[in-house]
Design a protein around this motif. Sequence first.
Motif, short mmCIF file in Angstrom:
data_model
loop_
_atom_site.label_atom_id
_atom_site.label_comp_id
_atom_site.label_asym_id
_atom_site.label_seq_id
_atom_site.Cartn_x
_atom_site.Cartn_y
_atom_site.Cartn_z
N ASP A 210 0.87 -1.17 0.00
CA ASP A 210 0.00 0.00 0.00
C ASP A 210 0.91 1.23 0.00
OD1 ASP A 210 -1.51 2.18 0.82
OD2 ASP A 210 -2.78 1.01 2.18
N LYS B 39 1.37 3.26 3.08
CA LYS B 39 2.00 2.71 4.29
C LYS B 39 3.45 2.36 4.04
CE LYS B 39 -2.49 1.25 5.78
NZ LYS B 39 -3.45 0.24 5.36
N GLY C 168 -4.86 0.38 -3.34
CA GLY C 168 -5.65 0.50 -2.12
C GLY C 168 -7.03 1.04 -2.45
N SER C 169 -7.95 0.90 -1.50
CA SER C 169 -9.29 1.45 -1.69
C SER C 169 -9.20 2.96 -1.87
CB SER C 169 -10.16 1.19 -0.46
OG SER C 169 -10.27 -0.16 -0.22
N PHE D 152 -3.64 -3.19 -8.18
CA PHE D 152 -4.86 -3.63 -7.48
C PHE D 152 -5.57 -2.32 -7.10
CE2 PHE D 152 -6.25 -5.63 -3.15
CZ PHE D 152 -7.51 -5.90 -3.65
N PRO D 153 -6.24 -1.70 -8.08
CA PRO D 153 -6.68 -0.32 -7.88
C PRO D 153 -8.09 -0.19 -7.29
CG PRO D 153 -7.03 -0.95 -10.15
CD PRO D 153 -6.58 -2.19 -9.42
N LEU E 49 -10.77 -5.04 -11.78
CA LEU E 49 -11.76 -5.55 -10.82
C LEU E 49 -13.18 -5.16 -11.19
CD1 LEU E 49 -9.98 -4.24 -7.58
CD2 LEU E 49 -9.69 -6.50 -8.59
N LEU F 254 -19.16 0.30 -9.87
CA LEU F 254 -17.99 -0.56 -9.63
C LEU F 254 -18.07 -1.87 -10.41
CD1 LEU F 254 -17.53 0.13 -5.82
CD2 LEU F 254 -16.31 1.16 -7.73
N GLN G 171 -17.06 2.68 -13.86
CA GLN G 171 -15.69 3.20 -13.83
C GLN G 171 -14.85 2.60 -14.96
OE1 GLN G 171 -13.77 3.26 -10.05
NE2 GLN G 171 -15.44 4.34 -9.08
N HIS G 172 -15.24 1.40 -15.39
CA HIS G 172 -14.51 0.74 -16.48
C HIS G 172 -14.74 1.47 -17.79
CE1 HIS G 172 -15.45 -1.86 -13.16
NE2 HIS G 172 -14.37 -2.56 -13.44
N TYR H 123 -14.32 -9.61 -8.45
CA TYR H 123 -13.86 -9.29 -7.09
C TYR H 123 -15.04 -9.44 -6.14
CZ TYR H 123 -11.49 -6.51 -3.43
OH TYR H 123 -10.91 -6.07 -2.26
N THR I 130 -12.08 -0.81 4.97
CA THR I 130 -12.00 0.37 4.11
C THR I 130 -12.73 0.10 2.79
OG1 THR I 130 -9.79 0.72 5.01
CG2 THR I 130 -10.39 2.06 3.12
N SER J 156 -8.97 -5.75 3.67
CA SER J 156 -7.70 -5.54 4.34
C SER J 156 -7.93 -5.31 5.83
CB SER J 156 -7.01 -4.34 3.70
OG SER J 156 -5.68 -4.35 4.03
N ASN K 66 -1.53 -6.25 5.52
CA ASN K 66 -1.40 -5.71 6.89
C ASN K 66 -0.37 -6.42 7.76
OD1 ASN K 66 -3.47 -3.60 8.27
ND2 ASN K 66 -4.22 -4.35 6.30
C1 GRG Z 1 -11.95 0.21 -13.55
C2 GRG Z 1 -10.77 0.51 -12.72
C3 GRG Z 1 -9.50 0.69 -13.42
C4 GRG Z 1 -10.82 0.63 -11.36
C5 GRG Z 1 -12.00 0.37 -10.51
C6 GRG Z 1 -11.74 -0.80 -9.61
C7 GRG Z 1 -12.93 -1.26 -8.82
C8 GRG Z 1 -14.21 -1.48 -9.51
C9 GRG Z 1 -12.74 -1.52 -7.46
C10 GRG Z 1 -13.75 -2.15 -6.62
C11 GRG Z 1 -13.80 -1.78 -5.18
C12 GRG Z 1 -12.56 -1.33 -4.45
C13 GRG Z 1 -12.61 0.00 -3.83
C14 GRG Z 1 -11.48 -2.15 -4.33
C15 GRG Z 1 -10.20 -1.82 -3.65
C16 GRG Z 1 -9.55 -3.03 -3.17
C17 GRG Z 1 -8.22 -2.79 -2.54
C18 GRG Z 1 -7.14 -2.27 -3.38
C19 GRG Z 1 -8.04 -3.09 -1.23
C20 GRG Z 1 -6.77 -2.94 -0.52
O1 GRG Z 1 -6.91 -2.67 0.79
P1 GRG Z 1 -7.44 -1.31 1.45
O2 GRG Z 1 -8.91 -1.34 1.40
O3 GRG Z 1 -6.77 -0.15 0.84
O4 GRG Z 1 -7.01 -1.51 2.92
P2 GRG Z 1 -6.35 -0.62 4.08
O5 GRG Z 1 -7.48 -0.06 4.86
O6 GRG Z 1 -5.54 -1.63 4.87
O7 GRG Z 1 -5.49 0.41 3.43
#
Ligand code: GRG
Length: 247
Positions: free
Chosen positions: A26, A29, A54-55, A80-81, A97, A107, A111-112, A131, A141, A180, A229
């Motif tokens: 992340d 962090k 990260g989220s 992993f966006p 995702l 989602l 966004q795609h 996902y 988060t 996470s 984590n």
């Molecule tokens: C279409 C594009 C390119 C992007 C959109 C991507 C989508 C749809 C995402 C779905 C939902 C989402 C917000 C996923 C994020 C998952 C992720 C990277 C989690 C990692 O952990 P964090 O949630 O950041 O945990 P911490 O609280 O530990 O930082």
Amino acid sequence: MKPSKVYQQIAALKNEKRHGFAVLLDPDKISSGKMEHFARLCNDAGVHFVFVGGSLVLDHEISKCIHIFKEHSSIPVLLFPGNPAQVCREADALLYLSLLSGRNADLLIGQHVVSAPMVKGSGLEVLSTGYMLIDGGVPTTVSYMSNSHPIPADKSDIALCTAWAGEMQGKHLIYMDAGSGAQTPISAQMIRKVSSNISIPLIIGGGIKTPEKVRENCEAGADLIVVGNAIEKEESLIRELAAATRI
Ligand SMILES: CC(C)=CCC/C(C)=C/CC/C(C)=C/CC/C(C)=C/COP(=O)(O)OP(=O)(O)O
Ligand SMILES: O=P(O)(O)OC[C@@H](O)CO
Ligand SMILES: [Mg+2]
């Protein structure tokens, strides 16, 4: 868009009944200044993949972090966006995702559509990923940011039908995530139910902290285990957790 190199590496794990280990970095962090150090830790531990994202990422140094990481490691980096702003060309592949566990159209597809020209022009290997958030006992988060309900932890049938729907839609991968920092990681029973009934690779993450849990998940059918984590708190765990996928 056909996936290629990174996908083949993940698919090979499944086909050869091996298990992979991915570290989630992340950028908020683990700053760019620590990337060289983490690259060396991941190399030494035999980590298969690094996920970056990260989220919600406040730091705007994702490209720089990946650039530094790649100067010191040949481990493939997968984005992993949480949103399209985290997409950058420095990575090897993009986990594209679609939040199948939620009912948030943005989602799933919105966004795609908006980011399609940018993703198409990025040259990244695109890994279409179903996902699925699974309840991990605490609000995470990602559940807050995605404004979606996770699948209840004891509802393996819902998880399986969601994974089937993703597979039949043509997703390359299924990623089941307790979120996470989850209090309770995904149960072995749910992993087994899903894994034994789909043919695409299954990624498992969220709240995994011990080699025993890694082992249990591998035995239940996880093809790739993701840890963030626990490693941020205790970096020496990288070696132990990665080793547990090879037992
Ligand atoms: C279409 C594009 C390119 C992007 C959109 C991507 C989508 C749809 C995402 C779905 C939902 C989402 C917000 C996923 C994020 C998952 C992720 C990277 C989690 C990692 O952990 P964090 O949630 O950041 O945990 P911490 O609280 O530990 O930082
Ligand atoms: O940070 P942890 O709890 O290991 O979770 C990793 C990842 O699956 C989160 O999306
Ligand atoms: Mg985060």
